[in-house]
Design a protein around this motif. Structure first.
Motif, PDB file in Angstrom:
ATOM      1  N   GLU A   1      33.383  66.173  28.597  1.00 16.11           N
ATOM      2  CA  GLU A   1      33.150  64.751  28.407  1.00 16.11           C
ATOM      3  C   GLU A   1      33.922  64.007  29.467  1.00 16.11           C
ATOM      4  O   GLU A   1      35.039  64.400  29.828  1.00 16.11           O
ATOM      5  N   PHE A   2      33.325  62.956  30.004  1.00 20.67           N
ATOM      6  CA  PHE A   2      33.971  62.229  31.083  1.00 20.67           C
ATOM      7  C   PHE A   2      34.397  60.856  30.604  1.00 20.67           C
ATOM      8  O   PHE A   2      33.595  60.086  30.089  1.00 20.67           O
TER       9      PHE A   2
ATOM     10  N   ARG B   1      32.184  60.615  41.665  1.00 26.20           N
ATOM     11  CA  ARG B   1      32.766  59.777  40.633  1.00 26.20           C
ATOM     12  C   ARG B   1      32.080  58.412  40.469  1.00 26.20           C
ATOM     13  O   ARG B   1      31.653  58.039  39.374  1.00 26.20           O
TER      14      ARG B   1
ATOM     15  N   PRO C   1      35.844  57.602  32.100  1.00 25.25           N
ATOM     16  CA  PRO C   1      36.021  57.065  33.446  1.00 25.25           C
ATOM     17  C   PRO C   1      37.310  56.304  33.679  1.00 25.25           C
ATOM     18  O   PRO C   1      37.751  56.183  34.805  1.00 25.25           O
TER      19      PRO C   1
ATOM     20  N   VAL D   1      29.339  60.422  29.171  1.00 22.90           N
ATOM     21  CA  VAL D   1      30.277  59.591  29.926  1.00 22.90           C
ATOM     22  C   VAL D   1      30.667  58.430  29.026  1.00 22.90           C
ATOM     23  O   VAL D   1      29.795  57.678  28.574  1.00 22.90           O
ATOM     24  N   GLN D   2      31.939  58.319  28.744  1.00 21.12           N
ATOM     25  CA  GLN D   2      32.363  57.263  27.844  1.00 21.12           C
ATOM     26  C   GLN D   2      32.033  55.899  28.441  1.00 21.12           C
ATOM     27  O   GLN D   2      32.384  55.620  29.583  1.00 21.12           O
TER      28      GLN D   2
ATOM     29  N   LEU E   1      28.721  58.485  38.925  1.00 21.04           N
ATOM     30  CA  LEU E   1      28.789  58.867  37.528  1.00 21.04           C
ATOM     31  C   LEU E   1      29.049  57.641  36.656  1.00 21.04           C
ATOM     32  O   LEU E   1      28.482  57.468  35.586  1.00 21.04           O
ATOM     33  N   VAL E   2      29.895  56.794  37.148  1.00 18.82           N
ATOM     34  CA  VAL E   2      30.290  55.627  36.370  1.00 18.82           C
ATOM     35  C   VAL E   2      29.216  54.545  36.426  1.00 18.82           C
ATOM     36  O   VAL E   2      28.929  53.872  35.442  1.00 18.82           O
TER      37      VAL E   2
END
Ligand code: SRM
Ligand SMILES: Cc1cc2nc3c(=O)[nH]c(=O)nc-3n(C[C@H](O)[C@H](O)[C@H](O)COP(=O)(O)OP(=O)(O)OC[C@H]3O[C@@H](n4cnc5c(N)ncnc54)[C@H](O)[C@@H]3O)c2cc1C
Ligand code: SF4
Ligand code: FES
Lengths: 117, 835
Positions: B821-822, A104, B824, A24-25, A107-108
């Motif tokens: 790949e995420f 979502r 956000p 996750v970026q 995840l963040v």
């Protein structure tokens, strides 16, 4: 399904007994597990002990054994089992029509706890 | 709009007009429920796509199997429609709904007006989009026409392929096989019916079907359906295999039939969205059955549909009650196979898993308890208690009082009082009751053996053989020990792990004796206490099976520690180290250049010479592993197995070729030994060294197998270990030729492979069994060395296959890649999950 939940692809991408990773970026890498009884779980890919990559552990029942020092982590709750203490965040996951979806906001916002000394 | 076609309501009929789309199980049941409440409320018209009356779809399986005729499975005969004043329009599907005009239009152009509309269109079989899917002879399994097609094909015999090892697929396969066809089932997942069964029960089912002559291919991914002259002739798998077939049944799943509703602008996700009263987003339109999605769930079994129909009728004509969702249970309708599953059997930390296996009767039972409530059950072989468990589950009953006896079933658990305690039940058995079926041992014999001094399970096993074979009576014997001795029961020798009562030796012996060839089979036959083992027993069983059945057993990757799965050593930061093999510690400038290039290219953060005479590249990312291996392979190097419970290194010194003291070619012998032994899987890691003279520069006397060269030949040493407890080797024997040294080396390794416990190195193994035992095994019989060596070489032909090369060529590539790949915070509306 759209909006709150993010489609991460078909269930067949993870064979039973295995896990795959989802970076996750700007956040924590997530490990998505497929157990031998065909359940899916998502956790931050960092063992609460010393941040071992849980995705690389052996999966049995609903537990993964960390590859670094063999802590057993519950895939359902993210908690360390037995005498070990610690917890890693879990991310709500759902399966629908053969595809996997992650929540979502979880995840963040998921953050791994500090590794133990 | 075609006004003239509009059917007129008979004059004076003041009833509301109810139109039902779908003459199937849910549609007709809903009508029955409505009629039962108020027979005069509606003027009812039912459209059915199928050209026949409503029948019991689930009984198509017995029709296919020849156990029933179509007439036997009709639910509502033509008379029923007449008697209830229902207009049935069969064989004419509805093709459009006009919600504004409140009419439906059928394929033949008929238009019907409604006050209330009920959509009950069921599901459509899912067809996998592979080439050849439209060939003649490719059928699904949904209605009577499909059954007729299968029966026509079966009349000519030959081969049938069923794609999909779920409930439907297996029932189709069973029917076709009873009709005399040679059936192959292709299933994508590793175990059958994985949605309803756990690994253990799935395995039992597979072996039973195979015993009945079906071929079951799991992990089988269909690439193409092959045809000739427009007709199917076979199926081709992604791995290249081809299976002949004159008929292919696709039973990979169903999809709610929603096209009509979607077209009409009703709210549809996976299914048609309904509330608790089965009303869709349009208050005039109801929907029921497999086509709906209720509280996020689409059902594929009839029991929930009955409940939906009840609440629909309550709301439509009586007082609304509401449907809140169902827990479902599954049974397979294959005669002679008893299988039941219900609820959530995923287990987990907060759940308690209770497993009972009876190998002799082929029974596997598992119930899952959470917060004192039963939440799931899987039964195989004996499903008599299925409905009792299902009832406990649905009623969310507190089971804490019967917890101990729950797994033994209703009769036992509700026997009440004394019987609810298994020890008391055992106490109540008569003396001549048979405890151990395998060895015919009675309770009386077991008790007298215990009284005669057998204070542990193991002592009972060795003295009267009770529970020494399949172990399914272990619980009974343990109860008898407890009853007879109270707290004086001694625990036996260490068991393999907490999942079993058997020791490593027992498990190894029984694998060979009972010809057990798969992990779930071992667990069933040896009555494992957990459904799929743990991180200790899975790797041990995988090794024992690999050792017992070389060339036959297929390695279970999920039972291997990460290093052995990734063919590299995991580091504390999650990266890997890579060590190519350097035979006998000898290298060349070309190899060194290739290693240096790889180190640069993949940004190794450390390049280190190891204590095992080779080079270790650290900090390699899992994504880069296949590529770096490919590069090293190209320069002629293979995996060094620095990660494995396997042959590690063969350390050598320079020997007679160069050294002024060297007596023999120690380097050459070391290379030969490494070429003979590399790739072999062992109970633990195994190291070899060859020193050219007793100065022992290769430290051969702390290796698992060490050779000290002397003028007159070779001294062979075994059981050395560095590590925490340093142990110097014992001298095993002395030989005069290189070949003899290699033969003894192979024989010793094979003895260790066949007899040591998993994770026991040669040093503790020899300490446990004694050097004399090892010598006796190798040398008492003059043929022993040759026989052991032969078995070693036989298994090596399957092991000496560079795992890096296969991975570099793309095998298991998903192990090295991220799923996606995420990102956000996308700047635009874009697909977030790549791939
Ligand atoms: C790389 C190396 C150290 C070095 O830089 O030299 C090494 C590194 C590790 N050793 Fe070792 N051992 C290395 C030579 C040795 C030696 C020396 C030898 O082989 O001559 C010994 C003592 C000899 C022996 O084995 O008896 C040695 C005794 C151990 C032990 C203790 C074994 C025992 O039976 O008690 C362990 C722990 C274990 O295996 O459970 C261990 C475990 C490890 C592990 C695999 C720890 C782990 O489980 O992650 C280390 C992996 C690091 C990595 O990622 O590569 N390593 N290790 C050497 C690799 C040799 C090779 O080329 O394959
Ligand atoms: C071989 C087989 C075995 C099964 N075994 C079991 C079992 O053991 N236990 C269990 O619980 N369930 C079983 N099922 C599932 C069960 O049959 C279904 O859950 C049930 O039939 C669903 O009822 P339904 O009314 O929603 O759909 P259906 O029974 O499929 O009825 C829908 C009807 O609507 C018709 N239709 C569709 N579109 C239109 C249209 N536009 N216009 C007019 N008509 C239309 C279809 O032709 C069909 O006749 C089995 C199913 C099959 C095929
Ligand atoms: S000695 Fe300890 S720290 Fe060093 S490589 Fe071996 S296991 Fe790791
Ligand atoms: S990092 Fe997972 S057990 Fe140590």
């Amino acid at each position: 399904m759209i909006g709150d939940w993010i489609d991460i692809g078909p269930t067949t991408q993870i064979s039973p007994g295995n896990a795959r990773t989802l970076p996750v970026q700007g956040g924590e890498e997530i490990a998505i597990f497929h157990t031998l009884d065909n359940q899916f779980y998502a956790l931050v890919n960092k063992c609460p002990h010393k941040h071992g990559p849980l995705s690389q552990g052996i999966v049995h029942g609903n537990v993964v054994t960390c590859p670094l020092h063999s802590w057993n982590i519950s895939l359902k709750t993210g908690e360390a089992l037995g005498d070990d203490k610690g917890c890693v965040p879990t991310i709500p996951i759902r399966e629908d029509a053969g595809r996997l979806y992650l929540k979502r906001d979880a995840l963040v916002s998921a953050k791994a706890p500090e590794a133990m000394a | 709009m075609n006004a003239p076609n509009l059917v007129k309501i008979p004059e004076g009929d003041l009833r509301e007009r109810l139109v039902v789309v779908g003459n199937g199980m849910a549609g007709c049941r809903a009508v029955e429920e409505i009629l039962a409440r108020d027979a005069d409320r509606f003027a009812i018209t039912i459209f059915g796509a199928e050209p026949r009356v409503n029948y019991n779809r689930i009984m198509l399986s017995p029709v296919l199997a020849g156990e029933k005729q179509f007439d036997d499975i009709v639910i509502n005969t033509a008379e029923w429609y007449v008697e209830n004043d229902i207009t049935l329009i069969s064989g004419d599907p509805v093709v459009a709904i006009d919600r504004a005009a409140q009419t439906v239009t059928s394929a033949s152009g008929r238009i019907e007006a409604y006050d209330r509309l009920l959509i009950a269109t069921g599901s459509e079989p899912f067809i996998i989009p592979v080439p050849g899917k439209d060939l003649s002879g490719v059928v699904s399994f949904r209605d009577l026409d499909d059954v007729d097609k299968m029966l026509a094909a079966a009349a000519n015999g030959g081969h049938a392929v069923v794609i999909g090892g779920g409930l439907l697929g297996l029932e189709a396969a069973h029917g076709l096989s009873l009709r005399g066809m040679d059936v192959t089932v292709l299933h994508l997942m590793p175990t059958l019916m994985e949605r309803q069964l756990d690994e253990a029960a799935g395995w039992l089912l597979k072996s039973e079907l195979e015993r009945r002559g079906q071929t079951i291919l799991t992990g089988a991914d269909t690439a193409e359906i092959l045809g000739k002259d427009g007709k199917v002739v076979g199926v081709k798998l992604k791995d290249g295999r081809e299976i002949p077939a004159s008929i292919v049944v696709m039973a990979v799943g169903i999809r709610p039939s929603t096209a009509l509703a979607r077209q009409a602008g009703l709210e549809v996700e996976r299914g048609i969205m309904v509330d608790d009263h089965m009303v869709t987003s349009d208050p005039a339109v109801m929907a029921v059955g497999e086509c709906v999605q209720h509280r996020g769930i689409c059902y594929g079994l009839v029991a929930p549909l009955w409940e939906m129909c009840r609440s629909l009728a309550d709301a439509a004509v009586a007082a609304p009650t509401g449907y809140t969702g169902s827990v479902t249970s599954t049974k397979l309708k294959v005669s002679g196979i008893d299988l039941f599953s219900a609820g959530d059997f995923s287990g987990g930390a907060d759940c308690e898993d209770i497993v009972m296996r009876d190998a002799a009767r082929g029974v596997y039972k598992r119930v899952i308890v959470k917060d004192n409530k039963l939440v799931g059950a899987v039964l195989y072989g004996d499903t008599a208690d299925g409905s009792w468990y299902f009832d406990l589950l649905k009623r969310e009953e507190d089971v804490s009082d019967i917890r101990e006896a729950l797994i033994f079933g209703q009769a036992f658990a509700q026997g009440g009082g004394a019987l609810a305690d298994p020890n008391a039940a055992v106490a109540a058995l008569s003396d001549d009751a048979e405890v151990c079926g395998c060895n015919g041992v009675t309770k009386g014999t077991v008790v007298s053996t215990i009284k005669g001094g057998a204070c542990s399970l193991d002592a009972v096993r060795s003295q009267c053989k009770a529970s020494a074979s399949c172990g399914s009576c272990t619980g009974l014997v343990e109860s008898l020990l407890k009853l007879t001795l109270g707290d004086d029961v001694k625990s036996g020798p260490k068991t393999l792990c907490k999942c079993t009562t058997f020791s490593h030796d027992d498990v190894r012996r029984l694998i060979v004796e009972k010809e057990l060839k798969a992990i779930p089979q071992v667990m069933q036959e040896l009555t494992w206490k957990t459904p799929d083992g743990c991180a200790s027993c899975r790797p041990a069983l995988n090794y024992y099976l690999l050792c017992a059945w070389p060339g036959e057993y297929v390695d279970d990757q999920q039972s291997r520690f990460v290093n052995e799965r990734m063919h590299a050593n995991i580091q504390k930061d999650g990266t890997y180290s890579v060590v190519p093999r350097m035979w006998g510690g000898v290298t060349t400038p070309d190899e060194l250049r290739a290693i240096a290039d790889a180190a640069d290219k993949y940004q190794a953060r450390l390049v280190k010479v190891t204590g095992g005479q080779r080079i270790d590249l650290f900090g390699i990312k899992k994504e880069d592993l296949p590529a770096i291996w490919g590069d090293l392979n190209a320069a002629g190097m293979v995996s060094g197995h620095a990660y494995g419970k396997s042959l590690r290194t063969v350390k050598t010194c320079v020997g007679s070729e160069w050294c002024r003291f060297g007596t023999q070619d120690s380097t050459g012998l070391g290379i030969k030994a490494e070429q003979m032994t590399w790739g072999s899987w062992m109970p633990h890691k195994f190291k070899i060294a060859v020193s050219g003279c007793p100065r022992n520069c290769a430290e051969a006397t702390i290796k698992d197998f060490g050779v000290i060269c002397v003028d007159s030949g070779y001294e062979l040493h075994v059981g050395g270990n560095g590590g925490i407890h340093v142990r110097a080797t014992d001298l095993l024997s002395k030989v005069t030729t290189e070949q003899e040294a290699l033969d003894v080396c192979a024989a010793f390794i094979q003895l260790y492979r066949e007899q040591a416990w998993y994770l026991e190195r040669t040093a503790p193994w020899i300490e446990r069994v004694g050097l004399d035992y090892v010598k006796a095994q190798l040398f008492d019989d003059p043929e022993a060395v040759a026989k052991l060596a032969e078995r070693f070489h036989y298994s090596q032909q399957f092991m000496q296959d560079d795992p890096w090369a296969r991975r570099a060529a793309g095998e298991d590539s998903e192990l090295h890649q991220h799923l996606a790949e995420f990102r956000p915070f996308p700047t635009m509306q874009m697909k977030e999950a790549a791939e």
